[in-house]
Design a protein around this motif. Structure first.
Motif, PDB file in Angstrom:
ATOM      1  N   TYR A 122       0.635  -0.879  -0.170  1.00 29.86           N
ATOM      2  CA  TYR A 122       0.026   0.012   0.064  1.00 29.86           C
ATOM      3  C   TYR A 122       0.541   1.115  -0.212  1.00 29.86           C
ATOM      4  O   TYR A 122       0.006   2.314  -1.117  1.00 29.86           O
ATOM      5  CB  TYR A 122      -0.624  -0.417   1.074  1.00 29.86           C
ATOM      6  N   LYS A 158      -2.932  -0.712  -5.788  1.00 25.84           N
ATOM      7  CA  LYS A 158      -4.210  -1.386  -5.642  1.00 25.84           C
ATOM      8  C   LYS A 158      -3.917  -3.207  -5.258  1.00 25.84           C
ATOM      9  O   LYS A 158      -4.463  -4.021  -6.021  1.00 25.84           O
ATOM     10  CB  LYS A 158      -5.690  -0.889  -6.313  1.00 25.84           C
ATOM     11  N   THR A 218      -6.356  -6.175  -5.169  1.00 26.87           N
ATOM     12  CA  THR A 218      -8.148  -6.080  -6.299  1.00 26.87           C
ATOM     13  C   THR A 218      -8.918  -7.449  -5.324  1.00 26.87           C
ATOM     14  O   THR A 218      -9.678  -7.436  -5.859  1.00 26.87           O
ATOM     15  CB  THR A 218      -8.084  -5.496  -7.251  1.00 26.87           C
ATOM     16  N   ALA A 259     -11.539  -1.410  -9.621  1.00 25.10           N
ATOM     17  CA  ALA A 259     -10.772  -0.476  -9.914  1.00 25.10           C
ATOM     18  C   ALA A 259     -10.199  -0.291 -11.056  1.00 25.10           C
ATOM     19  O   ALA A 259      -9.135  -0.427 -11.185  1.00 25.10           O
ATOM     20  CB  ALA A 259      -9.521  -0.482  -8.955  1.00 25.10           C
TER      21      ALA A 259
END
Ligand code: CMP
Length: 145
Positions: free
Chosen positions: A25, A30, A32, A144
Motif C-alpha cells: 500500500y 491497489k 483488488t 478498480a
C-alpha cells in the motif's frame, strides 16, 4: 500504463503478511483480489510449468506446496515492473546486497525461499491471475479498473 499483476507471499513468510501488505500500500498499488490457500504439488507444478526443465524445479515445487501462500492481484501504473522492483532480485542474498529495502532482502532466505513472487510479463500476469482467481466464463465487474 495501468497494469495488473499477480503477487504471492510464499510459505516462508506468511507470518510477515502485515508488513508486506503495508509495503504494497505504501507503494501505491491497489489490491483488488486476495486469497490464502495451500497449493498441492500438482497445482504448484502447473503454476511453475515454464520452469519444469530447471534444476531447481523439484525444490521449488516442494517449497511452494509446503504451507499456505497468500496470492493477490495488484493494479497500478507499471504494476508488473514496479512489483518486481519492490520484491527485488530472485536470490535473497543478492537482494540484501543490491536492493536492501526490497521484500526479498528484508524477509527472504535464499534463492528458493525468497518470500514473494511477481509475474514477469503481461502474458504471465494474465495466466497467473486466472490460475488463482478463475473467471469461470462468468463476466464479473472487477474492482478498480
Ligand atoms: P519466483 O519469482 O517465484 O519464480 C520462479 C522461482 O524459482 C523463483 O522465484 C525462485 O523461488 C525459484 N528459483 C529461481 N532461480 C532459482 C535458482 N537458481 N535456484 C533455486 N531456485 C530458483
Amino acid at each position: 500504463k495501468k497494469e495488473r499483476t499477480l503477487g504471492i507471499i510464499k510459505p516462508d513468510v506468511c507470518d510477515k503478511f502485515s508488513q508486506i501488505l503495508e509495503a504494497i500500500y505504501d507503494r501505491g498499488f491497489k489490491v483488488t483480489k486476495m486469497k490464502m490457500c495451500q497449493l498441492s504439488r500438482s497445482e504448484a507444478g502447473q503454476f511453475y510449468q515454464e520452469h519444469q526443465a530447471k534444476s531447481f524445479y523439484n525444490g521449488l515445487i516442494q517449497f511452494m506446496s509446503s504451507g499456505p501462500v497468500i496470492a493477490f492481484e495488484l493494479i497500478g501504473e507499471g504494476a508488473i515492473l514496479n512489483w518486481r522492483a519492490l520484491i527485488g532480485p530472485t536470490d535473497s542474498a543478492t537482494a540484501r546486497s543490491e536492493a536492501p529495502a526490497s521484500l526479498r532482502a528484508r524477509f527472504g532466505t535464499d534463492n528458493t525461499r525468497n518470500a514473494c513472487h511477481g509475474s514477469d510479463s503481461e502474458q504471465s500476469a494474465t495466466r497467473e491471475i486466472e490460475f488463482f482467481f478463475p473467471s469461470k466464463g462468468v463476466k464479473r465487474r472487477s474492482t478498480a479498473t
